[in-house]
Design an enzyme around this catalytic site. Structure first.
Site, mmCIF file in Angstrom:
data_model
loop_
_atom_site.group_PDB
_atom_site.id
_atom_site.type_symbol
_atom_site.label_atom_id
_atom_site.label_comp_id
_atom_site.label_asym_id
_atom_site.label_seq_id
_atom_site.Cartn_x
_atom_site.Cartn_y
_atom_site.Cartn_z
ATOM 1 N N HIS A 164 -0.124 39.259 -21.010
ATOM 2 C CA HIS A 164 -0.964 38.336 -21.951
ATOM 3 C C HIS A 164 -2.362 37.715 -21.308
ATOM 4 O O HIS A 164 -2.281 37.319 -20.144
ATOM 5 C CB HIS A 164 -0.420 36.961 -22.335
ATOM 6 C CG HIS A 164 -0.673 36.153 -23.394
ATOM 7 N ND1 HIS A 164 -2.008 35.179 -23.092
ATOM 8 C CD2 HIS A 164 -0.347 35.849 -24.804
ATOM 9 C CE1 HIS A 164 -2.129 34.676 -24.571
ATOM 10 N NE2 HIS A 164 -1.184 35.154 -25.315
ATOM 11 N N LYS A 596 -2.366 38.219 -39.285
ATOM 12 C CA LYS A 596 -3.920 38.588 -39.271
ATOM 13 C C LYS A 596 -4.163 39.317 -40.542
ATOM 14 O O LYS A 596 -5.343 39.285 -41.285
ATOM 15 C CB LYS A 596 -4.190 39.620 -38.232
ATOM 16 C CG LYS A 596 -5.758 39.902 -37.988
ATOM 17 C CD LYS A 596 -6.149 40.219 -36.535
ATOM 18 C CE LYS A 596 -5.370 41.787 -36.283
ATOM 19 N NZ LYS A 596 -5.564 42.697 -36.876
#
Length: 934
Positions: A164, A596
């Site tokens: 990440h 998204k």
């Protein structure tokens, strides 16, 4: 930094009510005291190290931030503080507030421990999400042994560590934070000195000084090798201690309740990793990286075992003149011919096992750990033989009155070998279906099977792929002339095959297909595995050590996922693959890309519907379904409290197993040290057991009408979201200008590109930077946008519908969890700061057009939340987050203002390296403070 006058007794809507009560003030005062102590030491350190001028700027920023919260000054006035600020002065200010966020995390974690101790000391019933509470529920349910045994067959709870971009902290920072946590834990117990007599506060000052003088982030771009190292550090920090312990605890508790049922004969908690195997859009993953990732994991396991053997040899010093031993132990010890230890059978037995493990390491590892013991012995062929020898030692101790010794370090080592084996953790392989299609097309053309595979229909593709999979013949040889892409992909899968051969089948348990949209997408991955020797279904006894896992990501793919899976299972050849894996099929669900694609409510409902359909498919086809949840830390990527999220799954969706991705700063928050790791793993286990063995949905015969309501609401929410994100002219331009999304890719954040393809399309952008960018700008758009419009429009057509939603909120865990998570995001959002970011958009008309839509929907969504839940407070059901928001969020304010100021300079052409570093530091600081920002 914090002063006593800053204790939260001023009004902050909508969460102030939680803390303004006397009970709330008394309960949180110890935490505020901890924050004041750590903040004061940090402030003293800043003054001593950087002088009064920097300290005064930090202090003025702190004071002004609280004045903003109390509405005593306009936010624009605070922003002016940093207009044109010298970057050399800005950097220490950013570092000060970033360090404070890190220290506030420590104080909050310690406070949670404090509250749990108070709760337990008061003799109150165990809280939900604790295993003790789960066991009481199971006892009350009166379940029979056969039901439990069937439900928990193949049980697995697997946190899967993934890389990440916001987890950029260096190991030194990581370790120093852990030492500070331990010191604060001593204060919690009322100690002023450490066990070796040093003053606790002085040690805090020493460690905070170390923290201040250590760079928070690397100067060079993070490499995938760094990410591998970062992921592995959690084993030494917590997993080696906690995972064996948790496995033993839950197995003992369940076997005590249902003796003879053979429950959890295999460890239920088994960690996984994506770091070094996930190459979807990451060109940095190569065959060498796969070898490094699997080899480093194995090295970490062996290093732990060697250290434990060295310690055990010191501890188990019993003399044959004083104790009796079993014949099996004597036989094991006799393989060690060391006269000095002639009367120490346990030491000799341990040295035999230690020496054989050393030989194993020499055979399979690329580098050797410390504490080797070379006695010229044969290596272990598998972890099972090592465990057999440890069991011999255990049985001898127990047979002759030394169970108390067997239950200590030896028991932990035996549990560790059971779960970690020689591989440590399973490395998942992942690649996009488009890449598989391109590579397989090239292989088929080279082999003369078909010159243009991509031109074929789906049925024709399946026919050709199934025919190839039914034979043992490879498609290509070592001399095949292939493109660079095809050769690289095949080399990577070959490296995975090597890991399976060397470290065991659990080393690479799964092959995940991103953007899986058809049966041929699944079979193309199977061709890749077959070519590397990891799949053979041509014989009577099929070989399939690596599972093929379709990943359904977009809303459309989620809706079609069950039909794709059923069509694959209708193929006798694919069904043989699944049979070879115990009739178990894993399916991964993509929270990030679905969000998204269609927005928060639409994505959450598409996931729920997909799970319902997949459960029905598993029932019809007779397979055992395991769902892998691709959740991020933030709500916009499927995050939120794990216990509630798991209980909010539809009936039959858990089936004793749960795999879940853990990412970035969330990993540190959950697993950085043993106590917190134990608590979080316990939460996953408690929820998994309850969701598997109890009816937690609560809708009964009224499920279908509730589903119909959500069908309608989700469609409305998706339209509202799509109108903004996909249809508003200039939206992409607004997004790129008003958030640091471009800088996430341009600066040294993570090893992976921010987009799968070199385009500016939202659909090609990775979900992490999409969510991270909105979090940094404090809009948090992926966690709520479109939901308010959906509720408002639906209710406006019939006022009685409000009561329907209110009833669903009370009775349905899924719906209440969706609203609770959304409220958390709304509480962390700040449209005042978001407006400041919008000023980075030079086109004033575009700025107003988009921001006004966002602001209107934000207001509408909060209004509808309050109407449906009856709560005036967004965090009424989450007092710990309410405390966090109230105590720490003013300290985020300077970070946001400085980020905007530095972004403005960077984009205007200021190439000062400190400007870039400052932007990266603000990103790291905000991610640390928000704790689940990406």
């Amino acid at each position: 930094m914090p002063h006593a006058s800053d204790s939260p007794d001023t009004t902050l809507e909508p969460i102030g009510a939680v803390l303004r009560t006397q009970v709330g003030r008394e309960a949180t005062e110890p935490m505020r005291e901890d924050i004041r102590l750590l903040g004061t030491i940090l402030g003293d350190t800043v003054r001593e190290q950087n002088g009064d001028e920097v300290f005064d700027l930090v202090e003025r920023a702190r004071v002004e931030a609280f004045r903003v919260r109390r509405s005593e000054i306009d936010r624009a006035d605070m922003a002016k503080m940093f207009d044109g600020v010298d970057v050399h002065r800005a950097i220490p200010v950013i570092r000060a507030f970033t360090h404070f966020a890190l220290l506030a995390n420590v104080a909050e974690d310690i406070h949670r421990e404090r509250r749990r101790r108070i709760h337990e000391a008061a003799g109150k019933p165990p809280q939900d999400s604790r295993l003790a509470a789960t066991y009481l529920k199971l006892d009350k349910a009166g379940l029979d042994a056969d039901t439990v045994a069937d439900a928990l067959a193949g049980a697995l709870v697997s946190p899967v560590i993934t890389a990440h971009p916001t987890e950029t902290r260096r190991r030194t920072v990581f370790d120093t934070q852990h030492r500070i946590t331990e010191l604060m834990r001593l204060r919690l117990r009322g100690h002023d000195t450490t066990p070796d007599g040093r003053d606790v506060e002085q040690e805090l000052r020493r460690n905070i000084l170390t923290l201040w003088q250590t760079a928070l982030i690397r100067l060079s771009r993070l490499k995938i090798q760094d990410e591998i190292e970062t992921g592995l550090r959690y084993y030494e920090a917590a997993f080696f201690e906690v995972i064996p312990q948790v496995n033993a605890e839950v197995r003992a508790a369940l076997q005590d309740r249902w003796p003879g049922a053979g429950l959890l004969e295999e460890p239920i908690v088994r960690p996984g990793s994506w770091i070094g195997g996930d190459r979807d859009g990451n060109p940095n993953v190569t065959a060498d990286v796969v070898r490094l990732a699997t080899g480093s994991a194995a090295y970490t396991a062996f290093a732990h075992y060697f250290a434990e053997f060295a310690a055990l040899e010191q501890e188990l010093s019993m003399s044959a003149r004083l104790v009796h031993i079993t014949d099996d132990l004597a036989a094991l010890a006799d393989s060690c011919h060391e006269p000095a230890r002639a009367d120490e059978p346990y030491r000799r037995a341990l040295r035999v096992a230690h020496a054989r493990l050393t030989a194993t390491a020499a055979q399979i590892l690329d580098r050797q750990p410390e504490h080797e013991l070379d006695l010229g012995m044969e290596p272990y062929p598998s972890p099972g033989e090592l465990l057999d020898d440890l069991d011999v030692i255990d049985e001898s101790l127990r047979a002759h009155g030394s169970a108390v010794l067997a239950d200590d370090r030896l028991a932990r080592l035996r549990e560790a070998v059971r779960v970690f084996g020689f591989h440590l953790s399973g490395l998942d392989m992942r690649q996009n279906s488009d890449v598989h299609e391109e590579v397989v097309a090239e292989m088929l053309a080279w082999a003369g099977v078909h010159p243009d595979y991509t031109s074929l229909s789906e049925d024709e593709r399946v026919e050709i792929l199934a025919a190839e999979l039914s034979t043992r013949r490879p498609l290509i040889g070592v001399d095949a002339e292939l493109s660079e892409l095809a050769r690289k992909e095949l080399d990577i899968v070959s490296a995975a095959a090597r890991a399976v051969h060397v470290f065991g089948p659990q080393a690479v348990p799964n092959y995940i297909i991103s953007m899986c949209q058809s049966v041929s997408d699944m079979l193309e991955a199977a061709i890749m595995l077959k070519e590397a020797g990891l799949l053979d279904v041509s014989s009577e006894h099929p070989y399939a050590p690596v599972g093929i896992v379709p990943l359904f990501e977009t809303i459309d793919d989620l809706q079609r996922g069950s039909s794709i899976l059923e069509a694959a299972l209708d193929l006798p050849l694919y069904r043989r693959m699944v049979s070879a894996r115990g009739d178990s099929q894993e399916v991964m669900l993509g929270y990030s890309d679905s969000n998204k694609d269609g927005g928060y409510l639409a994505a959450n409902w598409a996931l729920y519907r997909a799970e319902l359909d997949l459960v029905e498919s598993s029932r019809k086809t007779g397979i055992r379904l395991r769902l892998f949840h691709g959740r991020g830390g933030t709500v916009g990527r499927g995050g939120g409290p794990s216990y509630d999220a798991i209980l909010a799954q539809p009936p039959g969706a858990v089936q004793g197993s749960l795999r879940i991705t853990e990412q970035g700063e969330v990993i540190a928050a959950k697993y950085a040290e043993p106590r917190i790791a134990h608590r979080n793993l316990e939460t996953l286990l408690a929820a998994t057991l309850e969701a598997t063995l109890l009816d937690v949905e609560g809708l009964g015969d009224e499920a279908e009408p509730a589903y119909a309501v959500l069908d309608d609401l989700a469609a409305r929410a998706q339209r509202a979201y799509g109108e903004l994100v996909h249809e508003t002219p200039g939206f992409v331009e607004y997004f790129k200008a008003s958030t640091p999304v471009s800088e996430i890719g341009a600066l040294n954040i993570g090893s992976r590109p921010t987009s799968r393809k070199p385009t500016t399309s939202i659909s090609d952008l990775r979900a992490i930077p999409w969510v991270l960018a909105w979090s940094q700008s404090r809009v948090m758009l992926p966690g709520w946008y479109g939901t308010g419009t959906a509720f408002e429009d639906w209710i406006s057509e019939d006022e009685s519908r409000l009561e329907v939603l209110q009833d669903l909120y009370r009775r349905w865990p899924f719906f209440s969890t969706v609203l609770s998570n959304m409220a958390q995001v709304l509480a962390k959002s700040d449209l005042g700061l978001a407006a400041h970011y919008s000023e980075l958009v030079e086109d004033e008309d575009l700025r107003r057009r988009v921001f006004d839509k966002i602001a209107d929907e934000h207001t509408r969504t909060i209004r509808m939340y309050k109407l449906i839940t009856g709560q005036d407070d967004l965090l009424a059901d989450n007092p710990s987050l309410a405390r966090s928001v109230f105590n720490r969020f003013p300290y985020l304010e300077p970070l946001n203002h400085l980020q905007v100021e530095l972004l403005r300079r960077y984009r205007s052409g200021d190439e000062d390296e400190l400007v870039q570093r400052g932007i990266l530091l603000t990103m790291s600081g905000l991610a640390t403070a928000l704790r689940n920002s990406g």
